[in-house]
Design a protein around this motif. Structure first.
Motif, short mmCIF file in Angstrom:
data_model
loop_
_atom_site.label_atom_id
_atom_site.label_comp_id
_atom_site.label_asym_id
_atom_site.label_seq_id
_atom_site.Cartn_x
_atom_site.Cartn_y
_atom_site.Cartn_z
N ASP A 43 -34.67 -15.32 -3.60
CA ASP A 43 -34.87 -14.32 -4.64
C ASP A 43 -36.08 -14.66 -5.52
O ASP A 43 -36.48 -15.83 -5.65
CB ASP A 43 -33.62 -14.23 -5.52
CG ASP A 43 -33.66 -13.08 -6.51
OD1 ASP A 43 -34.11 -11.99 -6.12
OD2 ASP A 43 -33.25 -13.28 -7.67
N SER A 44 -36.63 -13.64 -6.16
CA SER A 44 -37.78 -13.84 -7.06
C SER A 44 -37.44 -14.78 -8.20
O SER A 44 -38.30 -15.54 -8.67
CB SER A 44 -38.23 -12.49 -7.63
OG SER A 44 -38.51 -11.57 -6.60
N SER A 45 -36.20 -14.77 -8.66
CA SER A 45 -35.79 -15.64 -9.77
C SER A 45 -35.94 -17.11 -9.41
O SER A 45 -36.26 -17.94 -10.26
CB SER A 45 -34.34 -15.34 -10.17
OG SER A 45 -33.46 -15.51 -9.07
N HIS A 49 -38.65 -20.00 -11.23
CA HIS A 49 -38.22 -21.28 -11.79
C HIS A 49 -38.70 -22.46 -10.94
O HIS A 49 -38.44 -23.62 -11.31
CB HIS A 49 -36.70 -21.31 -11.93
CG HIS A 49 -36.18 -20.40 -12.99
ND1 HIS A 49 -36.52 -20.54 -14.32
CD2 HIS A 49 -35.38 -19.30 -12.93
CE1 HIS A 49 -35.94 -19.59 -15.02
NE2 HIS A 49 -35.24 -18.82 -14.21
N GLN A 121 -42.11 -8.43 -6.47
CA GLN A 121 -43.03 -9.43 -7.02
C GLN A 121 -44.43 -8.86 -7.25
O GLN A 121 -45.15 -9.30 -8.15
CB GLN A 121 -43.10 -10.62 -6.06
CG GLN A 121 -41.79 -11.41 -5.98
CD GLN A 121 -41.65 -12.22 -4.71
OE1 GLN A 121 -42.63 -12.53 -4.02
NE2 GLN A 121 -40.42 -12.56 -4.36
N ARG A 128 -46.42 -15.71 -12.52
CA ARG A 128 -44.99 -15.97 -12.72
C ARG A 128 -44.41 -16.73 -11.53
O ARG A 128 -43.51 -17.55 -11.69
CB ARG A 128 -44.24 -14.65 -12.90
CG ARG A 128 -42.76 -14.89 -13.21
CD ARG A 128 -41.98 -13.61 -13.32
NE ARG A 128 -40.57 -13.94 -13.56
CZ ARG A 128 -39.55 -13.23 -13.13
NH1 ARG A 128 -39.77 -12.13 -12.42
NH2 ARG A 128 -38.31 -13.59 -13.38
N ASP A 188 -30.32 -6.07 -6.46
CA ASP A 188 -29.51 -7.20 -6.02
C ASP A 188 -28.68 -6.81 -4.80
O ASP A 188 -28.60 -7.56 -3.82
CB ASP A 188 -28.56 -7.65 -7.14
CG ASP A 188 -29.30 -8.29 -8.30
OD1 ASP A 188 -30.36 -8.90 -8.07
OD2 ASP A 188 -28.82 -8.18 -9.44
N HIS A 205 -30.40 -17.37 -5.26
CA HIS A 205 -30.85 -16.74 -6.50
C HIS A 205 -30.55 -17.65 -7.69
O HIS A 205 -29.75 -18.59 -7.60
CB HIS A 205 -30.13 -15.41 -6.70
CG HIS A 205 -28.66 -15.59 -6.98
ND1 HIS A 205 -28.14 -15.63 -8.26
CD2 HIS A 205 -27.59 -15.76 -6.15
CE1 HIS A 205 -26.84 -15.81 -8.21
NE2 HIS A 205 -26.46 -15.90 -6.95
N ASP A 207 -29.59 -16.09 -10.93
CA ASP A 207 -29.30 -14.91 -11.73
C ASP A 207 -27.84 -15.02 -12.16
O ASP A 207 -26.92 -14.75 -11.37
CB ASP A 207 -29.54 -13.65 -10.90
CG ASP A 207 -29.34 -12.36 -11.71
OD1 ASP A 207 -28.58 -12.39 -12.70
OD2 ASP A 207 -29.94 -11.33 -11.34
#
Length: 279
Positions: A43-45, A49, A121, A128, A188, A205, A207
C-alpha cells in the motif's frame, strides 16, 4: 588517543549497523527458505513510512570571512524521523519495514504494486514516497515493484477519475468488500480485491482505520473466505519471525559517506516535514 578511540567507536558502530538487517531476518530465512518468494501488494501508506531519515542542516557555528563578515558553517546530515524511545503504534510498524525490504532484495519476498495504487500515488507529491532531498533515506530504494495489472494514468481530475473507474467494477468479490467497508474506503476495498484476484499472499498496509475495520468485521463475509491476508507490518512479521530494527541505526552502515548520520537526533515532532518549496 582520543582520536583513535573515536575512530574505533565509529568503525564498531558501522560494523554493527551493517549486521543489523542480516541478523533481523535470520529467523525469517528459516521460515521462507523452502518456499517460493511470497508476493505482497504494498500500500501507499507503507511506502510513505519507508522514508526513515530526512536531510537536515547541522550548524557548527560561524567564522569571520576576511575578518569582517560572519559566515555560518555546518553540514547536511541524515536525521532519523523517529527516536528509538518512540513507543507509538506507528513506530512499532515502521521498525519492520527495513527488514521487509531486505528480504525483498534477497529474493524471499516479491513486492508488488498495481494500476490503482500507482494512480493513487501519481496525484500526490513524489517526495512523499521517494524522499524530498538527497540525504533522505528510503528503505525501499532500488527495489523494483512489479505491477500486477499494468498502469492507469489520469491527467484530468485524477482522484474523481479513479473513483469513477473503480465504481464501475461489478465483480462480486469487490462489491461484497465495498458493502462491508463503505464508499469512503472504496480504494481500500479495491486494493484488497486486486490482491485476492491475482493470488497474492498479502496486502501490506499501515492504515489503522483499515485495521480497525478488519478487526470488527473479521468474521463477516467475505473476509473469512479471502485467501489474501490484509496485514500490518507487525502482523506480517509475526507470521514470518521477522525482528524489528530501530530505524536510527539503519544508515550508520551505509557505504555512502557523503552525508553523516546523526543517530542521536530525530525530526521535530517525530514526523516527516515537506519542504516549503514543494507544492
Amino acid at each position: 588517543m582520543k582520536h583513535l578511540r573515536e575512530k574505533l567507536s565509529r568503525s564498531f558502530k558501522r560494523r554493527l549497523a551493517k549486521a543489523l538487517l542480516p541478523m533481523s531476518v535470520l529467523p525469517t530465512k528459516l521460515v521462507l527458505r523452502k518456499k517460493s518468494p511470497l508476493r505482497i501488494l504494498v500500500d501507499s501508506s507503507v511506502l510513505a513510512h519507508g522514508i526513515t531519515h530526512e536531510g537536515g542542516w547541522i550548524s557548527t557555528g560561524s567564522v569571520m570571512w576576511g575578518g569582517k563578515v560572519e559566515v555560518p558553517t555546518g553540514y547536511l546530515a541524515k536525521i532519523p524521523i523517529h527516536a528509538p524511545s518512540n513507543d507509538t503504534q506507528l513506530y512499532n510498524e515502521v521498525q519492520y519495514l527495513a527488514g521487509i525490504a531486505h528480504l525483498a532484495r534477497k529474493g524471499y519476498l516479491k513486492l508488488c504494486t498495481s494500476a490503482e495504487l500507482k494512480a493513487e500515488q501519481f496525484r500526490q507529491p513524489i517526495g512523499r514516497f521517494q524522499g524530498y532531498g538527497y540525504a533522505d533515506h528510503n528503505v525501499f530504494a532500488g527495489i523494483r515493484f512489479e505491477s500486477i495489472d499494468g498502469f492507469k494514468l489520469d491527467l484530468s481530475n485524477p482522484k474523481q477519475a479513479q473513483l469513477d473507474r473503480i465504481a464501475s467494477c461489478n465483480d462480486p468479490v469487490y462489491q461484497t468488500l465495498l458493502a462491508q467497508f463503505g464508499q469512503k474506503q472504496s480504494l481500500d476495498a479495491y486494493h484488497i480485491y486486486t490482491a485476492e484476484k491475482f493470488g497474492l499472499f498479502a496486502f501490506l498496509h499501515i492504515d489503522f482505520k483499515l485495521d480497525g475495520s478488519l478487526r470488527r468485521k473479521s468474521k463477516a463475509t467475505p473476509f473469512e473466505d479471502l485467501k489474501t491476508r490484509v496485514l500490518l507490518p507487525s502482523q506480517f512479521a509475526k507470521m514470518i519471525n521477522l525482528l524489528p530494527v530501530h530505524t536510527n541505526l539503519l544508515t550508520l552502515g551505509d557505504d555512502d559517506t557523503f552525508f553523516t548520520t546523526r543517530a542521536d537526533l530525530h525530526a521535530q515532532d517525530q514526523k516527516r516535514h515537506r519542504p516549503k518549496s514543494q507544492p
